[in-house]
Design an enzyme around this catalytic site. Structure first.
Site, mmCIF file in Angstrom:
data_model
loop_
_atom_site.group_PDB
_atom_site.id
_atom_site.type_symbol
_atom_site.label_atom_id
_atom_site.label_comp_id
_atom_site.label_asym_id
_atom_site.label_seq_id
_atom_site.Cartn_x
_atom_site.Cartn_y
_atom_site.Cartn_z
ATOM 1 N N ASP A 150 10.788 28.425 -6.625
ATOM 2 C CA ASP A 150 10.741 29.614 -7.479
ATOM 3 C C ASP A 150 11.283 29.304 -8.882
ATOM 4 O O ASP A 150 12.178 28.474 -9.029
ATOM 5 C CB ASP A 150 11.570 30.734 -6.832
ATOM 6 C CG ASP A 150 11.245 32.088 -7.422
ATOM 7 O OD1 ASP A 150 10.205 32.226 -8.090
ATOM 8 O OD2 ASP A 150 12.039 33.029 -7.221
ATOM 9 N N ASN B 17 9.130 28.914 -11.861
ATOM 10 C CA ASN B 17 8.213 28.266 -12.816
ATOM 11 C C ASN B 17 7.970 29.156 -14.040
ATOM 12 O O ASN B 17 7.972 28.676 -15.178
ATOM 13 C CB ASN B 17 6.846 27.988 -12.167
ATOM 14 C CG ASN B 17 6.928 26.952 -11.071
ATOM 15 O OD1 ASN B 17 7.926 26.283 -10.928
ATOM 16 N ND2 ASN B 17 5.866 26.828 -10.298
ATOM 17 N N GLY B 18 7.737 30.440 -13.773
ATOM 18 C CA GLY B 18 7.418 31.383 -14.857
ATOM 19 C C GLY B 18 8.593 31.527 -15.815
ATOM 20 O O GLY B 18 8.435 31.481 -17.047
ATOM 21 N N ARG B 19 9.805 31.684 -15.246
ATOM 22 C CA ARG B 19 10.996 31.844 -16.095
ATOM 23 C C ARG B 19 11.285 30.581 -16.896
ATOM 24 O O ARG B 19 11.699 30.635 -18.040
ATOM 25 C CB ARG B 19 12.211 32.223 -15.224
ATOM 26 C CG ARG B 19 12.284 33.719 -14.932
ATOM 27 C CD ARG B 19 13.246 34.014 -13.852
ATOM 28 N NE ARG B 19 12.713 33.597 -12.551
ATOM 29 C CZ ARG B 19 13.457 33.393 -11.476
ATOM 30 N NH1 ARG B 19 14.762 33.524 -11.560
ATOM 31 N NH2 ARG B 19 12.894 33.056 -10.344
ATOM 32 N N TRP B 20 11.021 29.434 -16.268
ATOM 33 C CA TRP B 20 11.234 28.159 -16.974
ATOM 34 C C TRP B 20 10.322 28.096 -18.199
ATOM 35 O O TRP B 20 10.754 27.749 -19.297
ATOM 36 C CB TRP B 20 10.943 26.989 -16.021
ATOM 37 C CG TRP B 20 11.149 25.650 -16.645
ATOM 38 C CD1 TRP B 20 12.318 24.949 -16.719
ATOM 39 C CD2 TRP B 20 10.152 24.858 -17.313
ATOM 40 N NE1 TRP B 20 12.114 23.759 -17.386
ATOM 41 C CE2 TRP B 20 10.796 23.677 -17.761
ATOM 42 C CE3 TRP B 20 8.790 25.017 -17.565
ATOM 43 C CZ2 TRP B 20 10.115 22.664 -18.442
ATOM 44 C CZ3 TRP B 20 8.115 24.028 -18.256
ATOM 45 C CH2 TRP B 20 8.774 22.867 -18.682
ATOM 46 N N ASN C 268 0.736 36.491 -3.812
ATOM 47 C CA ASN C 268 0.427 35.914 -5.136
ATOM 48 C C ASN C 268 -1.012 36.186 -5.577
ATOM 49 O O ASN C 268 -1.322 36.097 -6.769
ATOM 50 C CB ASN C 268 0.682 34.402 -5.174
ATOM 51 C CG ASN C 268 2.138 34.023 -5.188
ATOM 52 O OD1 ASN C 268 2.517 32.939 -4.736
ATOM 53 N ND2 ASN C 268 2.999 34.897 -5.704
ATOM 54 N N TRP C 269 -1.897 36.552 -4.611
ATOM 55 C CA TRP C 269 -3.274 36.904 -5.017
ATOM 56 C C TRP C 269 -3.268 38.115 -5.952
ATOM 57 O O TRP C 269 -4.220 38.354 -6.686
ATOM 58 C CB TRP C 269 -4.149 37.230 -3.790
ATOM 59 C CG TRP C 269 -4.510 36.046 -2.927
ATOM 60 C CD1 TRP C 269 -4.127 35.830 -1.647
ATOM 61 C CD2 TRP C 269 -5.363 34.925 -3.268
ATOM 62 N NE1 TRP C 269 -4.653 34.646 -1.169
ATOM 63 C CE2 TRP C 269 -5.416 34.080 -2.144
ATOM 64 C CE3 TRP C 269 -6.053 34.554 -4.425
ATOM 65 C CZ2 TRP C 269 -6.140 32.884 -2.129
ATOM 66 C CZ3 TRP C 269 -6.778 33.372 -4.419
ATOM 67 C CH2 TRP C 269 -6.826 32.547 -3.281
ATOM 68 N N GLU D 197 19.444 26.624 8.172
ATOM 69 C CA GLU D 197 20.472 26.778 7.149
ATOM 70 C C GLU D 197 19.793 27.134 5.829
ATOM 71 O O GLU D 197 18.732 26.571 5.503
ATOM 72 C CB GLU D 197 21.245 25.464 6.979
ATOM 73 C CG GLU D 197 22.023 25.049 8.203
ATOM 74 C CD GLU D 197 23.164 26.006 8.552
ATOM 75 O OE1 GLU D 197 23.799 26.544 7.625
ATOM 76 O OE2 GLU D 197 23.406 26.223 9.758
HETATM 77 C C1 FPP Z 1 7.043 30.531 -8.172
HETATM 78 O O1 FPP Z 1 7.402 30.599 -9.509
HETATM 79 C C2 FPP Z 1 6.066 29.526 -7.979
HETATM 80 C C3 FPP Z 1 4.764 29.743 -7.578
HETATM 81 C C4 FPP Z 1 4.210 31.062 -7.297
HETATM 82 C C5 FPP Z 1 3.848 28.645 -7.444
HETATM 83 C C6 FPP Z 1 4.458 27.362 -6.989
HETATM 84 C C7 FPP Z 1 3.535 26.325 -7.409
HETATM 85 C C8 FPP Z 1 3.857 25.117 -7.876
HETATM 86 C C9 FPP Z 1 5.205 24.540 -7.917
HETATM 87 C C10 FPP Z 1 2.841 24.247 -8.393
HETATM 88 C C11 FPP Z 1 1.553 24.374 -7.738
HETATM 89 C C12 FPP Z 1 1.510 23.629 -6.491
HETATM 90 C C13 FPP Z 1 0.434 22.943 -6.183
HETATM 91 C C14 FPP Z 1 0.417 22.221 -4.896
HETATM 92 C C15 FPP Z 1 -0.691 22.866 -7.112
HETATM 93 P P1 FPP Z 1 7.163 31.963 -10.259
HETATM 94 O O2 FPP Z 1 5.894 31.870 -11.014
HETATM 95 O O3 FPP Z 1 7.266 33.102 -9.315
HETATM 96 O O4 FPP Z 1 8.379 31.945 -11.238
HETATM 97 P P2 FPP Z 1 9.201 33.189 -11.770
HETATM 98 O O5 FPP Z 1 9.932 33.785 -10.606
HETATM 99 O O6 FPP Z 1 10.121 32.548 -12.752
HETATM 100 O O7 FPP Z 1 8.220 34.119 -12.425
#
Ligand code: FPP
Length: 253
Positions: free
Chosen positions: A21, A23-26, A69-70, A208
């Site tokens: 979790d 990616n978006g915030r990063w 996520n869809w 755990e």
């Molecule tokens: C959550 O971060 C992450 C996801 C919904 C996708 C995870 C996917 C990857 C790490 C890369 C894709 C993987 C493959 C195998 C191609 P978020 O977007 O919810 O972050 P946020 O909570 O900061 O908004």
């Protein structure tokens, strides 16, 4: 810089599950669009997969895309699916080099045809790899998994292949997406939230939990080692007493 893992093999998780979790915030923090966060998330996943294979973890299951996520904006879903296809193509070499078998859990019939094809192809190409199984949870929901499991068992009952007394934990386990895998011993969630988000709910009964403040793209091999050292300190009692566990450890070969 990475440091040598101190992890003692006896206490290494056989099965590590991760909720990647943040990616978006990063991306937001860096002033990028969200898809750049996912792209950097793939780099983190490569580093962690390689580290897990090297230290002897046998199963790594990562939450790549949930059923929920869809419902994200169409453009983000499309970017994630495109990333999945390009990553699968690109990562095949690393998977082969690390002797890692790729697997998937979830309703992959919902993936766009191109993604499904690419996924099945890489799964087939890596099927003889032995060192570790990397499972991507794609279009995954634990509740959907359980409902599907109930339907499969119901069907067997209707067809008189089994009777009510045959329904036990082993039968449920064998009808989940994760059949054949041990339950996760450790679940790591990055990104600072402390919840399990419909992930492997049956399977994490005795798991755990470890929560990291790091956002997934910045989670490194070193952070993994810190989580594993924390896991090593924990006493897993599975409902027994500390004394019983100590006695069992003494009698181990
Ligand atoms: C959550 O971060 C992450 C996801 C919904 C996708 C995870 C996917 C990857 C790490 C890369 C894709 C993987 C493959 C195998 C191609 P978020 O977007 O919810 O972050 P946020 O909570 O900061 O908004």
């Amino acid at each position: 810089m990475s440091r040598k893992p101190k992890t003692n093999k006896k206490h290494l998780p056989s099965h590590l599950a991760i909720i990647m979790d943040g990616n978006g915030r990063w991306a937001k923090k860096k002033g990028y669009v969200r898809s750049i966060g996912h792209k950097n998330g793939v780099d983190a996943l490569r580093e962690i997969t390689t580290a897990c294979a090297e230290i002897g973890i046998k199963f790594l299951t990562v939450y790549a895309f949930s059923t929920e996520n869809w419902n994200r904006p169409k453009s983000e879903v499309k970017a994630l699916m495109t990333l999945l296809v390009s990553s699968l193509k690109k990562e095949l070499k690393t998977l082969m080099k690390n002797d890692v078998r790729l697997s998937a859990i979830g309703d992959i019939s919902l993936l766009p045809a191109k993604c499904r094809r690419e996924l099945l192809e890489v799964m087939d190409m890596t099927k003889d790899n032995q060192r570790m199984v990397l499972s991507l949870a794609l279009s995954y929901s634990s509740r959907v998994e359980m409902v599907q499991c109930m339907k499969k068992i119901g069907q067997k009952l209707l067809e008189n292949q089994i009777s009510i007394s045959d329904i036990d934990e082993a039968l449920v386990r064998n009808n989940l997406f994760t059949f054949g895998m041990p339950d996760p011993d450790l679940l790591i969630r990055t990104g600072g939230e402390q919840r399990v988000s419909n992930y492997l709910l049956w399977q994490i009964a005795y798991c755990e939990l470890y929560f990291s403040e790091k956002l997934w793209p910045e989670f490194t091999r070193e952070d993994l080692m810190i989580a594993l050292e924390d896991f090593e300190q924990r006493e897993r009692r599975f409902g027994k007493t500390s004394e019983q566990i100590a006695q069992e450890e003494e009698t181990l070969p």
